[in-house]
Write a protein that holds these residues in place. Sequence first.
Motif, PDB file in Angstrom:
ATOM      1  N   THR A   3       1.009  -1.215  -0.007  1.00  0.00           N
ATOM      2  CA  THR A   3       0.001   0.001  -0.026  1.00  0.00           C
ATOM      3  C   THR A   3       0.922   1.189  -0.094  1.00  0.00           C
ATOM      4  OG1 THR A   3      -0.031   0.039   2.337  1.00  0.00           O
ATOM      5  CG2 THR A   3      -1.704  -1.115   1.311  1.00  0.00           C
ATOM      6  N   SER A   4       2.202   1.241  -0.307  1.00  0.00           N
ATOM      7  CA  SER A   4       3.050   2.389  -0.185  1.00  0.00           C
ATOM      8  C   SER A   4       2.657   3.202  -1.535  1.00  0.00           C
ATOM      9  CB  SER A   4       4.549   1.900  -0.321  1.00  0.00           C
ATOM     10  OG  SER A   4       4.868   1.329  -1.681  1.00  0.00           O
ATOM     11  N   HIS A   5       3.011   4.578  -1.207  1.00  0.00           N
ATOM     12  CA  HIS A   5       2.578   5.506  -2.344  1.00  0.00           C
ATOM     13  C   HIS A   5       3.228   5.220  -3.540  1.00  0.00           C
ATOM     14  CE1 HIS A   5       2.217   9.451  -4.312  1.00  0.00           C
ATOM     15  NE2 HIS A   5       1.592   9.499  -3.410  1.00  0.00           N
ATOM     16  N   PRO A   6       2.732   5.315  -4.838  1.00  0.00           N
ATOM     17  CA  PRO A   6       3.309   4.623  -6.030  1.00  0.00           C
ATOM     18  C   PRO A   6       4.557   5.490  -6.462  1.00  0.00           C
ATOM     19  CG  PRO A   6       0.968   5.038  -6.368  1.00  0.00           C
ATOM     20  CD  PRO A   6       1.209   5.540  -4.748  1.00  0.00           C
ATOM     21  N   LEU A   7       4.825   6.681  -6.085  1.00  0.00           N
ATOM     22  CA  LEU A   7       5.932   7.379  -6.468  1.00  0.00           C
ATOM     23  C   LEU A   7       6.983   7.203  -5.561  1.00  0.00           C
ATOM     24  CD1 LEU A   7       3.848   9.332  -8.125  1.00  0.00           C
ATOM     25  CD2 LEU A   7       5.223  11.311  -7.799  1.00  0.00           C
ATOM     26  N   LEU A   8       7.037   6.627  -4.281  1.00  0.00           N
ATOM     27  CA  LEU A   8       8.144   6.097  -3.632  1.00  0.00           C
ATOM     28  C   LEU A   8       9.332   5.536  -4.086  1.00  0.00           C
ATOM     29  CD1 LEU A   8       6.721   5.322   0.209  1.00  0.00           C
ATOM     30  CD2 LEU A   8       8.188   7.199  -0.379  1.00  0.00           C
ATOM     31  N   ALA A   9       8.674   4.417  -4.902  1.00  0.00           N
ATOM     32  CA  ALA A   9       9.885   3.511  -5.484  1.00  0.00           C
ATOM     33  C   ALA A   9      10.742   4.348  -6.358  1.00  0.00           C
ATOM     34  CB  ALA A   9       9.097   2.415  -6.131  1.00  0.00           C
ATOM     35  N   PRO A  29      -1.746  13.486  -3.532  1.00  0.00           N
ATOM     36  CA  PRO A  29      -2.733  12.762  -3.853  1.00  0.00           C
ATOM     37  C   PRO A  29      -2.796  12.230  -5.154  1.00  0.00           C
ATOM     38  CG  PRO A  29      -3.658  15.054  -3.021  1.00  0.00           C
ATOM     39  CD  PRO A  29      -2.218  15.050  -3.253  1.00  0.00           C
ATOM     40  N   VAL A  30      -3.065  10.799  -5.415  1.00  0.00           N
ATOM     41  CA  VAL A  30      -2.793  10.218  -6.852  1.00  0.00           C
ATOM     42  C   VAL A  30      -4.258   9.390  -7.235  1.00  0.00           C
ATOM     43  CG1 VAL A  30      -0.179  10.124  -6.474  1.00  0.00           C
ATOM     44  CG2 VAL A  30      -2.130   7.918  -5.649  1.00  0.00           C
ATOM     45  N   ARG A  31      -4.514   9.177  -8.091  1.00  0.00           N
ATOM     46  CA  ARG A  31      -5.712   8.506  -8.525  1.00  0.00           C
ATOM     47  C   ARG A  31      -5.032   7.189  -9.545  1.00  0.00           C
ATOM     48  NH1 ARG A  31     -11.254   8.964  -9.430  1.00  0.00           N
ATOM     49  NH2 ARG A  31     -12.170   7.954 -10.963  1.00  0.00           N
ATOM     50  N   LEU A  32      -5.172   6.116  -8.836  1.00  0.00           N
ATOM     51  CA  LEU A  32      -4.840   4.656  -9.791  1.00  0.00           C
ATOM     52  C   LEU A  32      -6.019   4.281 -10.849  1.00  0.00           C
ATOM     53  CD1 LEU A  32      -3.129   2.251  -7.240  1.00  0.00           C
ATOM     54  CD2 LEU A  32      -2.222   3.863  -8.649  1.00  0.00           C
ATOM     55  N   SER A  51      -0.692  14.881 -14.686  1.00  0.00           N
ATOM     56  CA  SER A  51       0.469  13.934 -15.317  1.00  0.00           C
ATOM     57  C   SER A  51       0.449  12.466 -14.420  1.00  0.00           C
ATOM     58  CB  SER A  51       1.857  14.531 -14.967  1.00  0.00           C
ATOM     59  OG  SER A  51       2.083  15.683 -15.557  1.00  0.00           O
ATOM     60  N   PHE A  52       1.181  11.424 -15.082  1.00  0.00           N
ATOM     61  CA  PHE A  52       0.879  10.176 -14.375  1.00  0.00           C
ATOM     62  C   PHE A  52       2.328   9.390 -14.446  1.00  0.00           C
ATOM     63  CE2 PHE A  52       0.533   9.389 -19.138  1.00  0.00           C
ATOM     64  CZ  PHE A  52       1.391   8.217 -19.291  1.00  0.00           C
ATOM     65  N   LEU A  53       2.265   8.614 -13.448  1.00  0.00           N
ATOM     66  CA  LEU A  53       3.429   7.552 -13.428  1.00  0.00           C
ATOM     67  C   LEU A  53       3.006   6.175 -13.996  1.00  0.00           C
ATOM     68  CD1 LEU A  53       6.301   6.834 -11.587  1.00  0.00           C
ATOM     69  CD2 LEU A  53       4.784   5.929 -10.092  1.00  0.00           C
ATOM     70  N   LEU A  54       3.601   5.693 -14.636  1.00  0.00           N
ATOM     71  CA  LEU A  54       3.550   4.253 -15.180  1.00  0.00           C
ATOM     72  C   LEU A  54       3.996   3.474 -13.997  1.00  0.00           C
ATOM     73  CD1 LEU A  54       2.632   2.453 -17.336  1.00  0.00           C
ATOM     74  CD2 LEU A  54       4.774   2.258 -18.293  1.00  0.00           C
ATOM     75  N   ALA A 105      -0.604   5.857 -12.137  1.00  0.00           N
ATOM     76  CA  ALA A 105      -1.045   6.835 -11.005  1.00  0.00           C
ATOM     77  C   ALA A 105      -0.926   8.195 -11.230  1.00  0.00           C
ATOM     78  CB  ALA A 105       0.239   6.499  -9.822  1.00  0.00           C
ATOM     79  N   PHE A 106      -2.276   8.811 -11.470  1.00  0.00           N
ATOM     80  CA  PHE A 106      -2.566  10.342 -12.032  1.00  0.00           C
ATOM     81  C   PHE A 106      -2.209  11.198 -10.946  1.00  0.00           C
ATOM     82  CE2 PHE A 106      -4.516   7.838 -15.634  1.00  0.00           C
ATOM     83  CZ  PHE A 106      -3.935   8.811 -16.613  1.00  0.00           C
ATOM     84  N   VAL A 107      -1.497  12.355 -11.146  1.00  0.00           N
ATOM     85  CA  VAL A 107      -1.482  13.332 -10.109  1.00  0.00           C
ATOM     86  C   VAL A 107      -1.935  14.760 -10.817  1.00  0.00           C
ATOM     87  CG1 VAL A 107       0.078  14.679  -8.470  1.00  0.00           C
ATOM     88  CG2 VAL A 107       0.741  12.384  -9.214  1.00  0.00           C
ATOM     89  N   SER A 108      -2.557  15.553 -10.103  1.00  0.00           N
ATOM     90  CA  SER A 108      -3.466  16.585 -10.795  1.00  0.00           C
ATOM     91  C   SER A 108      -2.047  17.676 -10.724  1.00  0.00           C
ATOM     92  CB  SER A 108      -4.514  17.501  -9.931  1.00  0.00           C
ATOM     93  OG  SER A 108      -3.916  17.916  -8.862  1.00  0.00           O
TER      94      SER A 108
END
Length: 251
Positions: A3-9, A29-32, A51-54, A105-108
């Motif tokens: 459950t870690s934040h997607p951007l941490l890695a 805040p992120v939206r998967l 924007s989004f992180l893959l 993981a989308f971030v406004s």
Amino acid sequence: MNTSHPLLAKFERSLTLTGAERDAINVLPVRLEVVKADQAILREGDRPKRSFLLVEGLACNSKVGPNGKRQILAFHLPEDMPDLASLYLDLRDSDTWAMTNCTLAFVSHRDLDRFCDEQRRLSKFLWRDTLINASVHREWTVNVGLREGLARMAHLFCELMLRMRALGRAKDGTCDLALTQADLAEATGLSQVHTNRVIQELRRLELISFARGQLTVHDWDGLVETADFRADYLHLPPVDRPESAPGARRA
């Protein structure tokens, strides 16, 4: 369940985070969302507000020419942020497609802009990442414009193997690479017939195997020599030279 934040890695792969930086990431805040294979994530002409992180999957940037043919401009792997520049560039100038089922993981932009203002070191890291993407684009221009077909394909395989290895997703000279020969043709500017021929030649030379969504490098030094490959443009942290597959079966 992770459950870690997607951007941490992404940050932790290159930086030793302070407690305050980790907290700032965790409250961003992120939206998967899941995008199915062969679906557009962004279209040329879009005006995105996020924007989004893959997180998982394989995506690409591409443009379609006046003849209707697609040119793939870059492949995007997990932990990439392909559209980070849209924070400042209002209009999309290329398409982004999911090549496999992708988790994003989308971030406004509003939240991302605030994050960058408040976290200067992490902001610099993100913009360095964007500059590396531009470096890769320049190398792809040279690859398609100046290298012959065999070297062109070998160069692409070298890049993808190194990038997958940096993510910890390559082992014993093998990585999952869910690309078709049609995808590789669009990325290298070769016809599908020529693409098939150069892949067969790389196999005949016992440099690689590429089948059933897996790339295996049997002779890393030979592949590098064939490609005239230098990894500088990827700006990866120093790593040992990639291994070749030990005793792998040639396919």
